[in-house]
Design a protein around this motif. Structure first.
Motif, PDB file in Angstrom:
ATOM      1  N   ALA A 209       0.827  -1.211   0.000  1.00 60.03           N
ATOM      2  CA  ALA A 209       0.000   0.000   0.000  1.00 60.03           C
ATOM      3  C   ALA A 209       0.861   1.260   0.000  1.00 60.03           C
ATOM      4  N   ILE A 210       1.983   1.229   0.732  1.00 65.02           N
ATOM      5  CA  ILE A 210       2.902   2.373   0.731  1.00 65.02           C
ATOM      6  C   ILE A 210       3.480   2.583  -0.671  1.00 65.02           C
ATOM      7  N   GLY A 211       3.854   1.484  -1.325  1.00 71.52           N
ATOM      8  CA  GLY A 211       4.345   1.605  -2.694  1.00 71.52           C
ATOM      9  C   GLY A 211       3.324   2.261  -3.602  1.00 71.52           C
ATOM     10  N   GLY A 212       2.056   1.861  -3.474  1.00 65.64           N
ATOM     11  CA  GLY A 212       1.013   2.467  -4.296  1.00 65.64           C
ATOM     12  C   GLY A 212       0.761   3.920  -3.938  1.00 65.64           C
ATOM     13  N   ALA A 213       0.749   4.223  -2.637  1.00 68.25           N
ATOM     14  CA  ALA A 213       0.455   5.584  -2.191  1.00 68.25           C
ATOM     15  C   ALA A 213       1.504   6.572  -2.673  1.00 68.25           C
ATOM     16  N   PHE A 214       2.777   6.197  -2.579  1.00 64.27           N
ATOM     17  CA  PHE A 214       3.833   7.122  -2.980  1.00 64.27           C
ATOM     18  C   PHE A 214       4.079   7.106  -4.482  1.00 64.27           C
ATOM     19  N   THR A 215       3.485   6.153  -5.192  1.00 63.92           N
ATOM     20  CA  THR A 215       3.543   6.163  -6.648  1.00 63.92           C
ATOM     21  C   THR A 215       2.427   7.014  -7.233  1.00 63.92           C
ATOM     22  N   ALA A 216       1.325   7.152  -6.495  1.00 63.61           N
ATOM     23  CA  ALA A 216       0.150   7.864  -7.005  1.00 63.61           C
ATOM     24  C   ALA A 216       0.459   9.260  -7.549  1.00 63.61           C
ATOM     25  N   PRO A 217       1.316  10.067  -6.884  1.00 66.39           N
ATOM     26  CA  PRO A 217       1.591  11.401  -7.439  1.00 66.39           C
ATOM     27  C   PRO A 217       2.393  11.395  -8.732  1.00 66.39           C
ATOM     28  N   THR A 218       2.982  10.278  -9.104  1.00 65.56           N
ATOM     29  CA  THR A 218       3.853  10.238 -10.279  1.00 65.56           C
ATOM     30  C   THR A 218       3.144   9.746 -11.535  1.00 65.56           C
ATOM     31  N   MET A 219       1.885   9.325 -11.412  1.00 65.94           N
ATOM     32  CA  MET A 219       1.188   8.735 -12.547  1.00 65.94           C
ATOM     33  C   MET A 219      -0.315   8.856 -12.333  1.00 65.94           C
ATOM     34  N   SER A 220      -1.079   8.548 -13.348  1.00 71.22           N
ATOM     35  CA  SER A 220      -2.530   8.510 -13.186  1.00 71.22           C
ATOM     36  C   SER A 220      -2.909   7.193 -12.529  1.00 71.22           C
ATOM     37  N   VAL A 221      -3.815   7.272 -11.575  1.00 75.78           N
ATOM     38  CA  VAL A 221      -4.281   6.095 -10.840  1.00 75.78           C
ATOM     39  C   VAL A 221      -5.482   5.528 -11.591  1.00 75.78           C
ATOM     40  N   VAL A 222      -5.315   4.333 -12.133  1.00 66.10           N
ATOM     41  CA  VAL A 222      -6.328   3.753 -13.012  1.00 66.10           C
ATOM     42  C   VAL A 222      -6.623   2.317 -12.597  1.00 66.10           C
ATOM     43  N   PRO A 223      -7.786   1.801 -13.004  1.00 65.58           N
ATOM     44  CA  PRO A 223      -8.086   0.395 -12.726  1.00 65.58           C
ATOM     45  C   PRO A 223      -7.057  -0.526 -13.380  1.00 65.58           C
ATOM     46  N   ALA A 224      -6.854  -1.663 -12.783  1.00 69.89           N
ATOM     47  CA  ALA A 224      -5.935  -2.706 -13.282  1.00 69.89           C
ATOM     48  C   ALA A 224      -4.472  -2.359 -13.061  1.00 69.89           C
ATOM     49  N   MET A 225      -4.161  -1.271 -12.340  1.00 66.21           N
ATOM     50  CA  MET A 225      -2.763  -0.981 -12.064  1.00 66.21           C
ATOM     51  C   MET A 225      -2.158  -2.045 -11.142  1.00 66.21           C
ATOM     52  N   GLY A 226      -3.005  -2.725 -10.388  1.00 70.21           N
ATOM     53  CA  GLY A 226      -2.535  -3.795  -9.528  1.00 70.21           C
ATOM     54  C   GLY A 226      -2.044  -4.996 -10.318  1.00 70.21           C
ATOM     55  N   VAL A 227      -2.576  -5.193 -11.522  1.00 66.27           N
ATOM     56  CA  VAL A 227      -2.152  -6.322 -12.350  1.00 66.27           C
ATOM     57  C   VAL A 227      -0.699  -6.144 -12.763  1.00 66.27           C
ATOM     58  N   GLU A 228      -0.351  -4.938 -13.195  1.00 67.05           N
ATOM     59  CA  GLU A 228       1.024  -4.673 -13.641  1.00 67.05           C
ATOM     60  C   GLU A 228       2.021  -4.890 -12.511  1.00 67.05           C
ATOM     61  N   ILE A 229       1.693  -4.388 -11.325  1.00 69.61           N
ATOM     62  CA  ILE A 229       2.675  -4.451 -10.239  1.00 69.61           C
ATOM     63  C   ILE A 229       2.843  -5.868  -9.722  1.00 69.61           C
ATOM     64  N   ILE A 230       1.800  -6.674  -9.725  1.00 67.23           N
ATOM     65  CA  ILE A 230       1.956  -8.034  -9.218  1.00 67.23           C
ATOM     66  C   ILE A 230       2.808  -8.859 -10.184  1.00 67.23           C
ATOM     67  N   VAL A 231       2.694  -8.593 -11.484  1.00 68.84           N
ATOM     68  CA  VAL A 231       3.520  -9.306 -12.462  1.00 68.84           C
ATOM     69  C   VAL A 231       4.983  -8.904 -12.315  1.00 68.84           C
ATOM     70  N   LEU A 232       5.249  -7.583 -12.201  1.00 65.75           N
ATOM     71  CA  LEU A 232       6.624  -7.114 -12.049  1.00 65.75           C
ATOM     72  C   LEU A 232       7.222  -7.555 -10.711  1.00 65.75           C
ATOM     73  N   SER A 233       6.421  -7.502  -9.644  1.00 65.42           N
ATOM     74  CA  SER A 233       6.903  -7.938  -8.334  1.00 65.42           C
ATOM     75  C   SER A 233       7.243  -9.420  -8.348  1.00 65.42           C
TER      76      SER A 233
END
Length: 298
Positions: A209-233
């Motif tokens: 959640a911290i990773g998402g919160a501090f990433t939010a100001p750097t990009m648009s927050v959109v649906p399915a953003m969790g899919v990208e991060i789980i694959v990269l993680s």
């Protein structure tokens, strides 16, 4: 030389973001032997909560400098409310089942949470740019980067060093290592394994959640953003070795630098090179670079 410096700095910034997002995944697997696919949902929920709360409070006249505390508070709120509910309400009753079954359960939860996000926030993107531009920029020779990038690096360092110190330098960490090594022996010694599982799942989800919160100001927050991060993680922790904290750090650096080099020299291969590196590592080290040795039971 400027191009090589750009590859290096871009790679370090991206690695820091990846490490913050992936460290919780490797922590939960290392302790609980769960490949937690809801990790991506906690990342997305942290981003949405941060964008919503920060935007609402700034609109009501909150001093902009307090927005960084709101970003952190949003992640804490998401993790403390949802993670114990998932762990105590569902996962607690599934630990005796096969790891694949538990992974499928977390995948089902991931799909449910993805639709819940759309139900609450809709499908339109959210933007919260104030924290990103507030601190200005910093120069490295001919290169100019937002100062906010240093916050991303600091968050990654704080998460990694803090977790390493907790595991190796505190009594709680030593007890946790006992739980990791053999939960049955830990129970026989009087250690409350269930409580450690609850805290581990909550803290790992908090890191996402911290990773998402501090990433939010750097990009648009959109649906399915969790899919990208789980694959990269997943790519990061597989390269480094599932359950290994140093492995997650090395895996994030490798992926970050390789991706940065690809963007600068062969942008059409950006996603391909990440999985190429993962395939090469697994060819020679099937358990990853820093896989944790499993205890031999007689």
């Amino acid at each position: 030389m400027d191009n090589l410096a750009a590859v290096f700095f871009d790679g370090i910034i991206y690695s820091s973001w990846l490490f913050t997002a992936a460290i919780g995944l490797t922590l939960i697997y290392g302790v609980m032997k769960i490949l937690n696919l809801t990790h991506g949902s906690f990342y997305a929920l942290g981003a949405y909560a941060a964008a919503s709360l920060t935007g609402a409070l700034l609109a009501k006249g909150m001093p902009p400098m307090l927005s960084y505390a709101v970003l952190l508070g949003s992640a804490v709120l998401v993790a403390l409310v949802l993670a114990p509910l998932i762990e105590r309400g569902l996962l607690k009753h599934m630990y005796a089942k096969d790891e694949v079954v538990i992974m499928l359960i977390t995948y089902a939860l991931f799909l449910i949470l993805e639709d819940t996000i759309k139900l609450i926030w809709g499908v339109n993107p959210y933007f919260i740019a104030e924290p990103y531009g507030l601190l200005g920029s910093i120069e490295f020779g001919a290169l100019i980067y937002p100062t906010y990038s240093l916050i991303i690096i600091f968050v990654a360092l704080a998460a990694g060093l803090g977790l390493a110190w907790t595991l190796t330098g505190t009594r709680v960490g030593k007890l946790l290592l006992t739980v990791i090594h053999d939960p049955d022996i830990a129970r026989a010694l009087g250690i409350n394994v269930g409580r450690f599982y609850l805290v581990t799942f909550t803290f790992g989800s908090l890191l996402a959640a911290i990773g998402g919160a501090f990433t939010a100001p750097t990009m648009s927050v959109v649906p399915a953003m969790g899919v990208e991060i789980i694959v990269l993680s997943f790519a990061v922790v597989v390269i480094g070795g599932l359950g290994s904290l140093p492995g997650a750090a090395i895996g994030a650096v490798i992926v970050g630098l390789v991706r940065s080099a690809s963007i600068h020299y062969a942008p059409q291969l950006e996603l391909f090179v990440i999985y190429l590196v993962m395939a090469l590592v697994l060819t020679f080290r099937p358990r990853g670079l820093f896989s944790i040795a499993e205890a031999r039971k007689i």
